[in-house]
Design a protein around this motif. Structure first.
Motif, PDB file in Angstrom:
ATOM      1  N   VAL A 198       0.705  -1.244  -0.035  1.00  0.00           N
ATOM      2  CA  VAL A 198       0.072   0.060   0.195  1.00  0.00           C
ATOM      3  C   VAL A 198       0.874   1.245   0.145  1.00  0.00           C
ATOM      4  CG1 VAL A 198      -1.582   1.436   1.371  1.00  0.00           C
ATOM      5  CG2 VAL A 198      -2.003  -0.708   0.906  1.00  0.00           C
ATOM      6  N   HIS A 199       1.818   1.303   0.809  1.00  0.00           N
ATOM      7  CA  HIS A 199       2.561   2.369   0.992  1.00  0.00           C
ATOM      8  C   HIS A 199       3.748   2.658  -0.151  1.00  0.00           C
ATOM      9  CE1 HIS A 199       0.499   4.079   4.431  1.00  0.00           C
ATOM     10  NE2 HIS A 199       0.526   2.746   4.832  1.00  0.00           N
ATOM     11  N   LEU A 200       3.874   1.723  -0.865  1.00  0.00           N
ATOM     12  CA  LEU A 200       4.958   1.789  -1.939  1.00  0.00           C
ATOM     13  C   LEU A 200       4.093   2.518  -3.243  1.00  0.00           C
ATOM     14  CD1 LEU A 200       7.083  -1.378  -1.388  1.00  0.00           C
ATOM     15  CD2 LEU A 200       7.799   1.073  -1.035  1.00  0.00           C
ATOM     16  N   LYS A 201       3.012   2.319  -3.290  1.00  0.00           N
ATOM     17  CA  LYS A 201       2.300   2.667  -4.545  1.00  0.00           C
ATOM     18  C   LYS A 201       2.589   3.987  -5.004  1.00  0.00           C
ATOM     19  CE  LYS A 201      -1.905   0.280  -4.042  1.00  0.00           C
ATOM     20  NZ  LYS A 201      -3.156   0.214  -3.489  1.00  0.00           N
ATOM     21  N   PRO A 202       2.807   4.867  -4.074  1.00  0.00           N
ATOM     22  CA  PRO A 202       3.268   6.433  -4.755  1.00  0.00           C
ATOM     23  C   PRO A 202       4.749   6.492  -4.733  1.00  0.00           C
ATOM     24  CG  PRO A 202       2.510   6.615  -2.286  1.00  0.00           C
ATOM     25  CD  PRO A 202       2.463   5.251  -2.628  1.00  0.00           C
ATOM     26  N   ILE A 203       5.480   5.410  -4.474  1.00  0.00           N
ATOM     27  CA  ILE A 203       6.918   5.677  -4.447  1.00  0.00           C
ATOM     28  C   ILE A 203       7.500   4.957  -5.796  1.00  0.00           C
ATOM     29  CG2 ILE A 203       9.085   5.299  -3.231  1.00  0.00           C
ATOM     30  CD1 ILE A 203       7.533   5.652  -0.687  1.00  0.00           C
ATOM     31  N   LYS A 204       8.493   5.692  -6.173  1.00  0.00           N
ATOM     32  CA  LYS A 204       9.292   5.267  -7.168  1.00  0.00           C
ATOM     33  C   LYS A 204      10.273   4.264  -6.746  1.00  0.00           C
ATOM     34  CE  LYS A 204       9.143   8.742 -10.814  1.00  0.00           C
ATOM     35  NZ  LYS A 204       9.764  10.027 -11.118  1.00  0.00           N
ATOM     36  N   VAL A 205      10.127   2.660  -6.832  1.00  0.00           N
ATOM     37  CA  VAL A 205      11.088   2.053  -6.619  1.00  0.00           C
ATOM     38  C   VAL A 205      11.885   1.066  -7.639  1.00  0.00           C
ATOM     39  CG1 VAL A 205       9.999   1.616  -4.346  1.00  0.00           C
ATOM     40  CG2 VAL A 205       9.224   0.204  -6.328  1.00  0.00           C
ATOM     41  N   SER A 206      12.892   0.892  -7.246  1.00  0.00           N
ATOM     42  CA  SER A 206      13.900   0.287  -8.202  1.00  0.00           C
ATOM     43  C   SER A 206      13.404  -1.306  -8.245  1.00  0.00           C
ATOM     44  CB  SER A 206      15.411   0.054  -8.121  1.00  0.00           C
ATOM     45  OG  SER A 206      15.831  -0.957  -7.348  1.00  0.00           O
ATOM     46  N   GLU A 207      13.729  -2.096  -9.564  1.00  0.00           N
ATOM     47  CA  GLU A 207      13.057  -3.485  -9.813  1.00  0.00           C
ATOM     48  C   GLU A 207      13.541  -4.370  -8.698  1.00  0.00           C
ATOM     49  OE1 GLU A 207      14.853  -4.589 -13.777  1.00  0.00           O
ATOM     50  OE2 GLU A 207      13.991  -2.558 -13.771  1.00  0.00           O
ATOM     51  N   HIS A 208      14.665  -3.870  -7.994  1.00  0.00           N
ATOM     52  CA  HIS A 208      15.623  -5.007  -7.140  1.00  0.00           C
ATOM     53  C   HIS A 208      14.898  -4.953  -5.826  1.00  0.00           C
ATOM     54  CE1 HIS A 208      18.098  -5.546 -10.343  1.00  0.00           C
ATOM     55  NE2 HIS A 208      18.702  -4.167 -10.345  1.00  0.00           N
ATOM     56  N   VAL A 209      13.885  -4.054  -5.455  1.00  0.00           N
ATOM     57  CA  VAL A 209      13.316  -4.043  -4.351  1.00  0.00           C
ATOM     58  C   VAL A 209      12.607  -5.325  -3.965  1.00  0.00           C
ATOM     59  CG1 VAL A 209      11.695  -2.951  -2.762  1.00  0.00           C
ATOM     60  CG2 VAL A 209      13.434  -1.392  -3.873  1.00  0.00           C
ATOM     61  N   ASP A 210      12.977  -5.894  -2.840  1.00  0.00           N
ATOM     62  CA  ASP A 210      12.301  -7.319  -2.622  1.00  0.00           C
ATOM     63  C   ASP A 210      11.446  -7.269  -1.576  1.00  0.00           C
ATOM     64  OD1 ASP A 210      11.533  -9.700  -1.485  1.00  0.00           O
ATOM     65  OD2 ASP A 210      13.419 -10.726  -1.909  1.00  0.00           O
ATOM     66  N   ILE A 211      10.015  -6.980  -1.832  1.00  0.00           N
ATOM     67  CA  ILE A 211       9.214  -6.556  -0.596  1.00  0.00           C
ATOM     68  C   ILE A 211       8.849  -7.602   0.384  1.00  0.00           C
ATOM     69  CG2 ILE A 211       6.717  -6.110  -0.224  1.00  0.00           C
ATOM     70  CD1 ILE A 211       6.511  -4.812  -2.855  1.00  0.00           C
ATOM     71  N   HIS A 212       8.897  -8.871   0.002  1.00  0.00           N
ATOM     72  CA  HIS A 212       8.832 -10.092   0.998  1.00  0.00           C
ATOM     73  C   HIS A 212      10.217 -10.008   1.839  1.00  0.00           C
ATOM     74  CE1 HIS A 212       7.877 -13.839   2.718  1.00  0.00           C
ATOM     75  NE2 HIS A 212       8.850 -14.136   2.435  1.00  0.00           N
ATOM     76  N   LYS A 213      11.220  -9.659   1.490  1.00  0.00           N
ATOM     77  CA  LYS A 213      12.463  -9.555   2.574  1.00  0.00           C
ATOM     78  C   LYS A 213      12.198  -8.218   3.173  1.00  0.00           C
ATOM     79  CE  LYS A 213      17.370  -9.836   1.877  1.00  0.00           C
ATOM     80  NZ  LYS A 213      18.418  -9.386   0.890  1.00  0.00           N
ATOM     81  N   LEU A 214      11.847  -7.098   2.975  1.00  0.00           N
ATOM     82  CA  LEU A 214      11.380  -6.092   3.805  1.00  0.00           C
ATOM     83  C   LEU A 214      10.720  -6.455   4.902  1.00  0.00           C
ATOM     84  CD1 LEU A 214      11.063  -2.988   1.147  1.00  0.00           C
ATOM     85  CD2 LEU A 214      13.009  -3.549   2.808  1.00  0.00           C
ATOM     86  N   ALA A 215       9.409  -7.078   4.503  1.00  0.00           N
ATOM     87  CA  ALA A 215       8.529  -7.491   5.609  1.00  0.00           C
ATOM     88  C   ALA A 215       9.316  -8.548   6.522  1.00  0.00           C
ATOM     89  CB  ALA A 215       7.331  -8.387   4.912  1.00  0.00           C
ATOM     90  N   GLU A 216      10.084  -9.226   6.129  1.00  0.00           N
ATOM     91  CA  GLU A 216      10.706 -10.245   7.073  1.00  0.00           C
ATOM     92  C   GLU A 216      11.740  -9.561   8.024  1.00  0.00           C
ATOM     93  OE1 GLU A 216      11.157 -14.543   4.735  1.00  0.00           O
ATOM     94  OE2 GLU A 216      12.551 -13.348   4.465  1.00  0.00           O
ATOM     95  N   GLN A 217      12.029  -8.398   7.390  1.00  0.00           N
ATOM     96  CA  GLN A 217      13.251  -7.514   8.197  1.00  0.00           C
ATOM     97  C   GLN A 217      12.568  -6.783   9.331  1.00  0.00           C
ATOM     98  OE1 GLN A 217      15.497  -5.957   5.144  1.00  0.00           O
ATOM     99  NE2 GLN A 217      16.937  -7.674   4.903  1.00  0.00           N
ATOM    100  N   THR A 218      11.237  -6.793   9.479  1.00  0.00           N
ATOM    101  CA  THR A 218      10.758  -5.695  10.293  1.00  0.00           C
ATOM    102  C   THR A 218       9.777  -6.164  10.966  1.00  0.00           C
ATOM    103  OG1 THR A 218       9.195  -5.206   8.233  1.00  0.00           O
ATOM    104  CG2 THR A 218      10.817  -3.628   8.587  1.00  0.00           C
ATOM    105  N   PRO A 219      10.105  -7.242  11.911  1.00  0.00           N
ATOM    106  CA  PRO A 219       9.375  -7.879  13.021  1.00  0.00           C
ATOM    107  C   PRO A 219       8.996  -6.786  13.985  1.00  0.00           C
ATOM    108  CG  PRO A 219      11.350  -8.662  13.268  1.00  0.00           C
ATOM    109  CD  PRO A 219      11.505  -7.893  11.829  1.00  0.00           C
ATOM    110  N   GLY A 220       7.726  -6.883  14.502  1.00  0.00           N
ATOM    111  CA  GLY A 220       7.375  -5.853  15.379  1.00  0.00           C
ATOM    112  C   GLY A 220       6.829  -4.457  15.271  1.00  0.00           C
ATOM    113  N   PHE A 221       6.992  -4.128  13.707  1.00  0.00           N
ATOM    114  CA  PHE A 221       6.668  -2.809  13.233  1.00  0.00           C
ATOM    115  C   PHE A 221       5.128  -3.128  13.090  1.00  0.00           C
ATOM    116  CE2 PHE A 221      10.383  -0.885  10.835  1.00  0.00           C
ATOM    117  CZ  PHE A 221      11.367  -1.322  11.712  1.00  0.00           C
ATOM    118  N   ALA A 222       4.428  -1.831  13.514  1.00  0.00           N
ATOM    119  CA  ALA A 222       3.122  -1.409  13.068  1.00  0.00           C
ATOM    120  C   ALA A 222       3.132  -0.835  11.673  1.00  0.00           C
ATOM    121  CB  ALA A 222       2.705  -0.569  14.202  1.00  0.00           C
ATOM    122  N   GLY A 223       1.875  -0.824  11.135  1.00  0.00           N
ATOM    123  CA  GLY A 223       1.684  -0.111  10.053  1.00  0.00           C
ATOM    124  C   GLY A 223       2.105   1.378   9.917  1.00  0.00           C
ATOM    125  N   ALA A 224       1.982   2.017  11.010  1.00  0.00           N
ATOM    126  CA  ALA A 224       2.650   3.231  11.083  1.00  0.00           C
ATOM    127  C   ALA A 224       3.997   3.225  10.545  1.00  0.00           C
ATOM    128  CB  ALA A 224       2.212   4.244  12.301  1.00  0.00           C
TER     129      ALA A 224
END
Ligand code: ATP
Length: 272
Positions: A198-224
């Motif tokens: 949802v929050h990457l929608k407005p952002i220009k990201v390079s094709e190498h960005v791995d969303i699954h990995k980001l999710a794995e690296q952020t345990p305990g993070f709230a949506g905010a």
């Protein structure tokens, strides 16, 4: 600002699409959307439409967002007020704000009233109140009077948020008041991935960005916190003059947000 203590029935454009994860909570609030859109469907059979529901969960998990999405989906005005706005007010002022809010809401019904941090008003006696007891009690009493003063058919639904349901005055939780509880938990890895999307929608990201990995690296993070990471990453990349945000920018942003969270935790008192 203190001058504008509540949103005066603003129209909201937020929908369930803006709320990632929280699948179970969404199912529960969809029922509320239906109450607002088709009240007769329920009252025809003699049922009583609930007046209030409590959204329970830690800070930044999307309680306000979900309440706004209910208003957006039902296409009704959104009124809101935060318990913390009442801190250090003179006796009687809180009660009159509450009265005023419900008066305006009745004029614009069907609508949603959202009360953030209801525990600031609704703490049971002697439970570490942050405002004077007289003021808190008169504000709470006015809220109870208002909740009892309209019927489910009037088209007002009051959603309230708290991360401390345990300290609430039991009068608030009685039938006909906030008798439903909807839990809004911190997201698991799948939820975090959905929130990143949802929050990457407005952002220009390079094709190498791995969303699954980001999710794995952020345990305990709230949506905010995740929203914060996405924005920080964009700023970090922009400062470096990049054309798109890449994985290293996200990693720096995650570190920065973790640093911020650690600082915040240090200043939180032990009993919170
Ligand atoms: P608080 O208790 O601190 O008021 P809250 O639970 O009401 O927090 P929100 O204010 O709704 O949290 O969330 C803050 C912001 O974080 C939202 O505006 C949104 O940008 C982002 N966010 C939080 N949860 C989600 C989610 N489930 N999906 C998408 N964005 C989210």
């Amino acid at each position: 600002s203190k001058a504008q203590l509540f949103d005066k029935g603003t129209k909201v454009n937020i929908t369930f699409n803006d709320v990632a994860g929280l699948d179970e909570a969404k199912v529960e609030v969809m029922e509320i959307v239906d109450f607002l859109k088709n009240p007769k469907k329920y009252t025809n059979l003699g049922g009583k439409i609930p007046k209030g529901a409590l959204l329970v969960g830690p800070p930044g998990t999307g309680k306000t967002l979900l309440a706004k999405a209910v208003a957006g989906e039902a296409q009704v005005p959104f009124f809101s007020l935060s318990g913390s706005d009442f801190v250090e007010m003179f006796v009687g002022v809180g009660a009159s704000r509450v009265r005023d809010l419900f008066k305006q809401a009745r004029e614009k019904a069907p609508c949603i009233i959202f009360i953030d941090e209801i525990d600031a008003i609704g703490r049971a006696r002697g439970k570490n109140a942050i405002m004077s007891n007289d003021e808190r009690e008169s504000t709470l009493n006015q809220l109870l009077v208002e909740m009892d003063g309209f019927s489910g058919e009037s088209g007002i639904i009051v959603l309230a948020a708290t991360n401390r349901p345990d300290v609430l005055d039991s009068a608030l939780l009685r039938p006909g008041r906030f008798d439903r509880q909807i839990s809004i938990d911190k997201p698991d890895v799948k939820g975090r991935e959905a929130i990143f999307k949802v929050h990457l929608k407005p952002i220009k990201v390079s094709e190498h960005v791995d969303i699954h990995k980001l999710a794995e690296q952020t345990p305990g993070f709230a949506g905010a916190d995740i929203a914060n990471v996405c924005n920080e990453a964009a700023l970090i990349a922009a400062r470096k003059g990049k054309e798109a945000v890449d994985m290293s920018d996200f990693q720096d942003a995650v570190d920065r947000v973790i640093g911020g969270l650690e600082k915040k935790n240090k200043i939180i008192s032990p009993d919170e």
